[in-house]
Structures are given as structure tokens and as C-alpha cells.
Design a protein around this motif. Structure first.
Motif, PDB file in Angstrom:
ATOM      1  N   PRO A 182      94.349 -34.173 -11.876  1.00 21.76           N
ATOM      2  CA  PRO A 182      95.304 -33.816 -10.632  1.00 21.76           C
ATOM      3  C   PRO A 182      94.570 -32.527  -9.902  1.00 21.76           C
ATOM      4  CG  PRO A 182      96.335 -34.237 -12.234  1.00 21.76           C
ATOM      5  CD  PRO A 182      95.322 -34.339 -12.930  1.00 21.76           C
ATOM      6  N   ALA A 183      94.260 -32.594  -8.614  1.00 20.67           N
ATOM      7  CA  ALA A 183      93.398 -31.596  -7.963  1.00 20.67           C
ATOM      8  C   ALA A 183      94.075 -31.394  -6.485  1.00 20.67           C
ATOM      9  CB  ALA A 183      91.950 -31.909  -7.874  1.00 20.67           C
ATOM     10  N   LYS A 184      93.759 -30.250  -5.895  1.00 20.96           N
ATOM     11  CA  LYS A 184      94.481 -29.795  -4.641  1.00 20.96           C
ATOM     12  C   LYS A 184      93.461 -29.203  -3.915  1.00 20.96           C
ATOM     13  CE  LYS A 184      98.041 -26.825  -2.645  1.00 20.96           C
ATOM     14  NZ  LYS A 184      99.105 -25.891  -2.895  1.00 20.96           N
ATOM     15  N   TRP A 185      93.279 -29.622  -2.625  1.00 24.49           N
ATOM     16  CA  TRP A 185      92.321 -28.936  -1.616  1.00 24.49           C
ATOM     17  C   TRP A 185      93.113 -27.687  -1.260  1.00 24.49           C
ATOM     18  CZ3 TRP A 185      87.720 -30.471  -0.564  1.00 24.49           C
ATOM     19  CH2 TRP A 185      87.364 -31.693  -0.895  1.00 24.49           C
ATOM     20  N   THR A 186      92.162 -26.564  -1.110  1.00 25.06           N
ATOM     21  CA  THR A 186      92.733 -25.281  -0.887  1.00 25.06           C
ATOM     22  C   THR A 186      91.929 -24.424   0.119  1.00 25.06           C
ATOM     23  OG1 THR A 186      93.642 -24.825  -3.345  1.00 25.06           O
ATOM     24  CG2 THR A 186      93.310 -23.146  -1.898  1.00 25.06           C
ATOM     25  N   LEU A 187      92.677 -24.180   1.123  1.00 28.33           N
ATOM     26  CA  LEU A 187      91.977 -23.326   2.246  1.00 28.33           C
ATOM     27  C   LEU A 187      91.510 -21.916   1.760  1.00 28.33           C
ATOM     28  CD1 LEU A 187      90.939 -22.949   5.124  1.00 28.33           C
ATOM     29  CD2 LEU A 187      92.949 -22.426   5.652  1.00 28.33           C
ATOM     30  N   VAL A 188      90.124 -21.727   1.635  1.00 29.46           N
ATOM     31  CA  VAL A 188      89.534 -20.395   1.138  1.00 29.46           C
ATOM     32  C   VAL A 188      88.961 -19.382   1.921  1.00 29.46           C
ATOM     33  CG1 VAL A 188      89.511 -21.129  -1.279  1.00 29.46           C
ATOM     34  CG2 VAL A 188      87.643 -21.277   0.327  1.00 29.46           C
ATOM     35  N   ASP A 189      88.763 -19.966   3.137  1.00 30.00           N
ATOM     36  CA  ASP A 189      87.929 -19.090   4.238  1.00 30.00           C
ATOM     37  C   ASP A 189      87.926 -19.578   5.422  1.00 30.00           C
ATOM     38  OD1 ASP A 189      86.927 -16.800   5.283  1.00 30.00           O
ATOM     39  OD2 ASP A 189      84.958 -16.825   4.200  1.00 30.00           O
ATOM     40  N   ARG A 190      87.875 -19.004   6.721  1.00 31.41           N
ATOM     41  CA  ARG A 190      87.885 -19.801   8.140  1.00 31.41           C
ATOM     42  C   ARG A 190      87.012 -18.829   9.023  1.00 31.41           C
ATOM     43  NH1 ARG A 190      94.009 -19.000   9.486  1.00 31.41           N
ATOM     44  NH2 ARG A 190      94.281 -20.020   7.303  1.00 31.41           N
ATOM     45  N   ILE A 191      86.370 -19.269   9.941  1.00 28.94           N
ATOM     46  CA  ILE A 191      85.677 -18.543  11.011  1.00 28.94           C
ATOM     47  C   ILE A 191      86.300 -19.042  12.212  1.00 28.94           C
ATOM     48  CG2 ILE A 191      83.529 -18.324  12.149  1.00 28.94           C
ATOM     49  CD1 ILE A 191      82.066 -19.146   9.761  1.00 28.94           C
ATOM     50  N   THR A 192      86.932 -18.330  12.995  1.00 24.78           N
ATOM     51  CA  THR A 192      87.883 -18.660  14.279  1.00 24.78           C
ATOM     52  C   THR A 192      88.108 -17.568  15.078  1.00 24.78           C
ATOM     53  OG1 THR A 192      90.010 -19.783  14.926  1.00 24.78           O
ATOM     54  CG2 THR A 192      89.874 -18.364  13.005  1.00 24.78           C
ATOM     55  N   GLN A 193      88.138 -17.906  16.325  1.00 29.42           N
ATOM     56  CA  GLN A 193      88.575 -16.771  17.201  1.00 29.42           C
ATOM     57  C   GLN A 193      90.094 -16.940  17.644  1.00 29.42           C
ATOM     58  OE1 GLN A 193      87.039 -14.011  18.243  1.00 29.42           O
ATOM     59  NE2 GLN A 193      85.410 -14.881  16.759  1.00 29.42           N
ATOM     60  N   GLY A 194      90.819 -17.872  16.984  1.00 31.06           N
ATOM     61  CA  GLY A 194      92.307 -17.994  17.258  1.00 31.06           C
ATOM     62  C   GLY A 194      92.533 -19.607  17.652  1.00 31.06           C
ATOM     63  N   ARG A 195      93.777 -20.232  18.005  1.00 31.09           N
ATOM     64  CA  ARG A 195      93.997 -21.389  18.243  1.00 31.09           C
ATOM     65  C   ARG A 195      93.489 -21.661  19.341  1.00 31.09           C
ATOM     66  NH1 ARG A 195     100.336 -21.957  18.463  1.00 31.09           N
ATOM     67  NH2 ARG A 195      99.693 -21.081  16.310  1.00 31.09           N
ATOM     68  N   GLY A 196      93.031 -23.185  19.398  1.00 30.92           N
ATOM     69  CA  GLY A 196      92.139 -23.763  20.616  1.00 30.92           C
ATOM     70  C   GLY A 196      90.774 -23.380  20.820  1.00 30.92           C
ATOM     71  N   THR A 197      90.130 -22.734  19.710  1.00 26.30           N
ATOM     72  CA  THR A 197      88.784 -22.257  19.898  1.00 26.30           C
ATOM     73  C   THR A 197      88.063 -22.956  18.941  1.00 26.30           C
ATOM     74  OG1 THR A 197      88.681 -20.567  18.308  1.00 26.30           O
ATOM     75  CG2 THR A 197      89.291 -20.083  20.414  1.00 26.30           C
ATOM     76  N   PRO A 198      86.734 -23.209  18.987  1.00 29.38           N
ATOM     77  CA  PRO A 198      85.818 -23.914  18.111  1.00 29.38           C
ATOM     78  C   PRO A 198      85.963 -23.046  16.475  1.00 29.38           C
ATOM     79  CG  PRO A 198      84.628 -23.932  20.174  1.00 29.38           C
ATOM     80  CD  PRO A 198      85.962 -22.721  20.317  1.00 29.38           C
ATOM     81  N   SER A 199      86.528 -23.720  15.511  1.00 30.63           N
ATOM     82  CA  SER A 199      86.462 -23.065  14.121  1.00 30.63           C
ATOM     83  C   SER A 199      86.233 -23.775  13.166  1.00 30.63           C
ATOM     84  CB  SER A 199      88.262 -23.050  14.331  1.00 30.63           C
ATOM     85  OG  SER A 199      88.721 -22.190  15.295  1.00 30.63           O
TER      86      SER A 199
END
Length: 248
Positions: free
Chosen positions: A106-123
Motif C-alpha cells: 500500500p502506498a500514497k501519493w503525497t504532494l511534496v513541492d509546487r511551483i505556482t503563482q496562485g490559483r488560475g496560473t500555470p502551475s
């Protein structure tokens, strides 16, 4: 200036002075009123926080398509750049066995980092597939979206080369705020994945003169931990490395 030369007719000067005094008094009242108002929140044109609710299932969809060798579904999930890399669904089918995530339990997908300028932007969002029992990283994908809550994220299944973590050694026992040493020119972002959740390091880890990074302001929970070091670029590319340790 000689006030006698001012062009005021006799008898009107007191009225002018009175009018000036009224204007000054009104301005003073206005200033006091403004200063006495409670502070208002500063409203800027910043974007609201990114919304990843729609793309949280995208890594799982990619994993399922790759595991079942469903090249058509997997192809539709790829970013245009990734599609150019594999050429066609047929070319992708030949690569699925090599790039498919392969957890041993059993394994889980975990968000570990992001590159974004906020909602609605290319991220771009780096997800790591971590086994629940062993904390072994079994795969990673980068999901590209506009971070607006929609489920139209696209996957890049090939994050960049691994970041080398020089210290601590695998399976070492560490204090709750461990110092890290990574083979990078500047401190990467650090994340600790544990059974009880994810702890993100401080923004911009401090690098000491001895070359070690001090990333965690919040102490890590005692027990097994997978510490992940991530480098990210403005082009949405990530490089990461990890080490399995125990927090005392």
C-alpha cells in the motif's frame, strides 16, 4: 512679503482669515478621524492560494493506466512535452513497463513541492508515491495544471535527475530538527513524510558555514521518516532525492 500690498478690500480680511481657519480646522478633524479608524486589511491583486483538489486523483489515474498498460489513457494524461518525448501511444506503450510506479505494498501519493503563482496560473506540482509501511519512494510525477480546482492536470512522468543527500546516512537516528547536507549549490526545499503526515521545511533553509542545512522550524515527530530534498526551477522542472531515517 508686505501684507499691505495684498489685494484685499478693507473690511473683508477678517472674513478671509475666518474662512482659512475653518478649512484648517476641518482638515485637522479629518486627519484625526482617519487616524482613529481601525486598521483595514490591505487588499492586493494577488491570486488566491492554488486549488489542487481537482488534480489530486491525477497521479493515481496515471498509476492505474501504467499498471494496466493502457497506453491510450496514459497518453491522454501526458503533457504535450511528454507526448513529444514518446512520439505516439505506441511509443509510450513500449516505455510503460519501465516508467510505471511499482510499490511493493500500500502506498500514497503525497504532494511534496509546487511551483505556482496562485490559483488560475500555470502551475507544477511534484507528487511522490510513498509506501506506507516502509516509507520507500516508489515513483514520482509532476502534474501541470492551472491550480483552479479542475481535474485537467497533465503528467510529466520523468522528474529530473536525483538530488544527492550526503548526510545523514540512510537509517540514521536523528534529533527532531535534523541538519541536512545535500550536494546542491543552494539549500533545497526539505519535506519530511511520516505516518502521521507531512512536515514542510522553512522557506529557504539556512545553510551553515559547515555546509549543512537547517530546514525544520517545526520539530519532526518521533519515529520513521522519509526526508525529501527538492530543487525546483521556474520552468516547472524538479529534481529530488530522499533518505529514510528515524527521529528520536
Amino acid at each position: 512679503m508686505n501684507i499691505r500690498k495684498l489685494p484685499f478690500r478693507r473690511g473683508r480680511l477678517p472674513w478671509v482669515i475666518a474662512a482659512v481657519l475653518i478649512v484648517v480646522a476641518g482638515a485637522a478633524v479629518t486627519v484625526v478621524t482617519v487616524l482613529d479608524e481601525p486598521a483595514r486589511p490591505h487588499i492586493c491583486g494577488c491570486k488566491p492560494p492554488p486549488d489542487t483538489s481537482g488534480i489530486e486523483g491525477v497521479p493515481r489515474g496515471w498509476q492505474d493506466a501504467a499498471a494496466h498498460r493502457d497506453a491510450g489513457k496514459a497518453w491522454r494524461l501526458l503533457t504535450p512535452e511528454s507526448q513529444r518525448r514518446y512520439g505516439s501511444p505506441r511509443g509510450l506503450r513500449a516505455a510503460l513497463a519501465r516508467i510505471a510506479p511499482d510499490p511493493h505494498g500500500p502506498a500514497k501519493w503525497t504532494l511534496v513541492d509546487r511551483i505556482t503563482q496562485g490559483r488560475g496560473t500555470p502551475s507544477a506540482f511534484l507528487y511522490l508515491l510513498v509506501e506506507k509501511r516502509t516509507l520507500r519512494p516508489a515513483g514520482a510525477v509532476v502534474v501541470h495544471s492551472r491550480a483552479d480546482g479542475s481535474a485537467d492536470g497533465r503528467v510529466d512522468p520523468a522528474p529530473a535527475a536525483t538530488v544527492r543527500i550526503l548526510e545523514p546516512a540512510a537509517r540514521a537516528k536523528l534529533d527532531a530538527r535534523p541538519a541536512m547536507r545535500a550536494a546542491t549549490g543552494r539549500p533545497p526545499a526539505y519535506v519530511a513524510v511520516q505516518a502521521g503526515g507531512v512536515t514542510f521545511g522553512a522557506v529557504g533553509a539556512i545553510r551553515r558555514p559547515d555546509g549543512r542545512d537547517e530546514p525544520f522550524d517545526e520539530p519532526l515527530r518521533p519515529g520513521p521518516a522519509l526526508i525529501v530534498a527538492v530543487e525546483s526551477g521556474a520552468d516547472g522542472r524538479f529534481a529530488y532525492g530522499s533518505v529514510r531515517v528515524t527521529v528520536r
